[in-house]
Scaffold this active site. Structure first.
Site, PDB file in Angstrom:
ATOM      1  N   ALA A 203     -11.296   5.889   2.501  1.00  0.00           N
ATOM      2  CA  ALA A 203     -10.152   5.505   3.179  1.00  0.00           C
ATOM      3  C   ALA A 203     -10.411   5.704   4.665  1.00  0.00           C
ATOM      4  CB  ALA A 203      -8.506   6.135   2.702  1.00  0.00           C
TER       5      ALA A 203
ATOM      6  N   THR B 143      -8.908   4.610   8.801  1.00  0.00           N
ATOM      7  CA  THR B 143      -8.598   5.700   9.327  1.00  0.00           C
ATOM      8  C   THR B 143      -7.697   5.677  11.062  1.00  0.00           C
ATOM      9  OG1 THR B 143      -8.772   8.287   9.387  1.00  0.00           O
ATOM     10  CG2 THR B 143      -7.292   7.256   7.645  1.00  0.00           C
TER      11      THR B 143
ATOM     12  N   GLN C 121     -14.605   1.709  -0.690  1.00  0.00           N
ATOM     13  CA  GLN C 121     -13.773   1.274  -1.823  1.00  0.00           C
ATOM     14  C   GLN C 121     -12.388   1.273  -0.844  1.00  0.00           C
ATOM     15  OE1 GLN C 121     -14.480   5.874  -2.266  1.00  0.00           O
ATOM     16  NE2 GLN C 121     -13.566   5.627  -3.567  1.00  0.00           N
TER      17      GLN C 121
ATOM     18  N   ASP D 202      -9.694  -3.233   3.156  1.00  0.00           N
ATOM     19  CA  ASP D 202      -8.547  -4.627   4.711  1.00  0.00           C
ATOM     20  C   ASP D 202      -9.623  -5.069   5.361  1.00  0.00           C
ATOM     21  OD1 ASP D 202     -11.744  -2.790   5.714  1.00  0.00           O
ATOM     22  OD2 ASP D 202      -9.835  -0.849   5.956  1.00  0.00           O
TER      23      ASP D 202
ATOM     24  N   HIS E 245     -13.209  -2.309  -4.539  1.00  0.00           N
ATOM     25  CA  HIS E 245     -11.804  -2.042  -4.710  1.00  0.00           C
ATOM     26  C   HIS E 245     -11.656  -3.627  -4.397  1.00  0.00           C
ATOM     27  CE1 HIS E 245     -12.302   2.514  -4.567  1.00  0.00           C
ATOM     28  NE2 HIS E 245     -12.006   2.288  -6.285  1.00  0.00           N
TER      29      HIS E 245
ATOM     30  N   CYS F 114      -4.265 -16.991  -8.577  1.00  0.00           N
ATOM     31  CA  CYS F 114      -3.231 -17.282  -9.119  1.00  0.00           C
ATOM     32  C   CYS F 114      -3.505 -17.088 -11.072  1.00  0.00           C
ATOM     33  CB  CYS F 114      -2.538 -18.888 -10.009  1.00  0.00           C
ATOM     34  SG  CYS F 114      -1.760 -18.606 -11.063  1.00  0.00           S
TER      35      CYS F 114
ATOM     36  N   CYS G  60       1.258 -23.648  -9.968  1.00  0.00           N
ATOM     37  CA  CYS G  60       1.520 -23.919 -11.242  1.00  0.00           C
ATOM     38  C   CYS G  60       2.639 -23.141 -12.114  1.00  0.00           C
ATOM     39  CB  CYS G  60      -0.223 -23.572 -11.938  1.00  0.00           C
ATOM     40  SG  CYS G  60      -0.332 -21.764 -12.112  1.00  0.00           S
TER      41      CYS G  60
ATOM     42  N   SER H 249     -12.803  11.212  -0.205  1.00  0.00           N
ATOM     43  CA  SER H 249     -13.678  12.944  -0.172  1.00  0.00           C
ATOM     44  C   SER H 249     -13.709  12.763  -1.467  1.00  0.00           C
ATOM     45  CB  SER H 249     -11.865  13.018  -0.352  1.00  0.00           C
ATOM     46  OG  SER H 249     -11.378  12.009  -1.066  1.00  0.00           O
TER      47      SER H 249
ATOM     48  N   ILE I 296     -14.780  10.110  11.438  1.00  0.00           N
ATOM     49  CA  ILE I 296     -16.377   9.278  11.378  1.00  0.00           C
ATOM     50  C   ILE I 296     -16.574   8.138  12.933  1.00  0.00           C
ATOM     51  CG2 ILE I 296     -15.383   7.372   9.986  1.00  0.00           C
ATOM     52  CD1 ILE I 296     -17.640   7.201   8.558  1.00  0.00           C
TER      53      ILE I 296
END
Length: 238
Positions: A24, A28, A103, A106, A121, A129, A152, A191, A231
């Site tokens: 993550a 950020t 992970q 986006d 992820h 659907c 549907c 982390s 980073i």
């Protein structure tokens, strides 16, 4: 820090088999919040913590509440890649980086131009659907209200891995293959607290394990190079 950055710069210059594993913290700096950081806003607006809302059980039992949180907190479609995303795309185009294992959901690595991106992820940009598997674009989910339904009648689910759900086997196997064969493994913006993703480091057998994170991680002691910092700021110097 400058000495460590110079060391990493030298390693990168001599390698054409770099693999990056990120979390993550990579996004950020693009304005996408780390939902696992519990702040006052969540307590004020939601009856449940993010980890509960983003679970398979909650999705099935309280789908409307799930999508209220999902649209407000997980869809940041105006976000732009930061220097970390851009530098990784640059390395790939130069033939140095073999793959990005992320992970994040986006899609900012692809937006920056990276091609070999393994999304552990899933991604908010893919939706389907649950009944007929018809795909739907993310913008259709973002502008809607309540629970999105397919033509549907089935419920449309984001192609993201919720708590209690298994990671995609093919994505995991490809990630392991890249990590096992990597010359340099750079781990950034994570982390290393979420498993099984954090366990991927155990498959790296090289001697250039690099950790770039704002705060210490459980793997700092086994790393060959540790840089504590944002980073994007670090990568802008490489």
């Amino acid at each position: 820090m400058q000495g460590s950055i110079q060391t990493l710069r030298s390693w990168i210059a001599d390698s054409d088999n770099i693999v990056f594993f990120g979390g993550a913290g990579v996004s950020t700096e693009s304005g996408i919040p780390d939902f696992r950081s519990v702040d006052g806003l969540y307590h004020q607006k939601y009856k449940f913590p993010p980890e509960t809302i983003l679970s398979h059980t909650f999705f099935m039992a309280q789908t409307d509440e799930f999508f209220r949180f999902y649209r407000e907190k997980m869809l940041c479609l105006d976000a732009e890649p930061n220097p970390a995303h851009q530098k990784l795309a640059e390395w790939e185009q130069a033939g140095k980086l073999r793959a990005i294992i992320t992970q994040n959901i986006d899609g900012l690595h692809q937006k920056a131009g990276s091609r070999e991106v393994l999304e552990l992820h899933g991604s908010v940009h893919r939706n389907f659907c649950m009944r007929c598997r018809k795909p739907y674009p993310v913008k259709e989910i973002a502008v809607g209200h309540g629970v999105p339904h397919c033509t549907c009648g089935g419920i449309i689910k984001p192609d993201v891995v919720l708590y209690e759900e298994s990671l995609n086997t093919h994505t995991m196997n490809e990630s392991l293959r890249y990590i096992q064969n990597a010359d340099i493994l750079i781990v950034g913006g994570t982390s290393l607290a979420v498993y099984p993703a954090a366990g991927l480091l155990d498959y790296y057998t090289g001697n250039k394990l690099v950790l770039v994170n704002k705060t210490p991680t459980p793997a700092d002691g086994r790393a060959d190079l540790v840089i504590h910092g944002a980073i994007g700021e670090v990568f802008s110097q490489l």
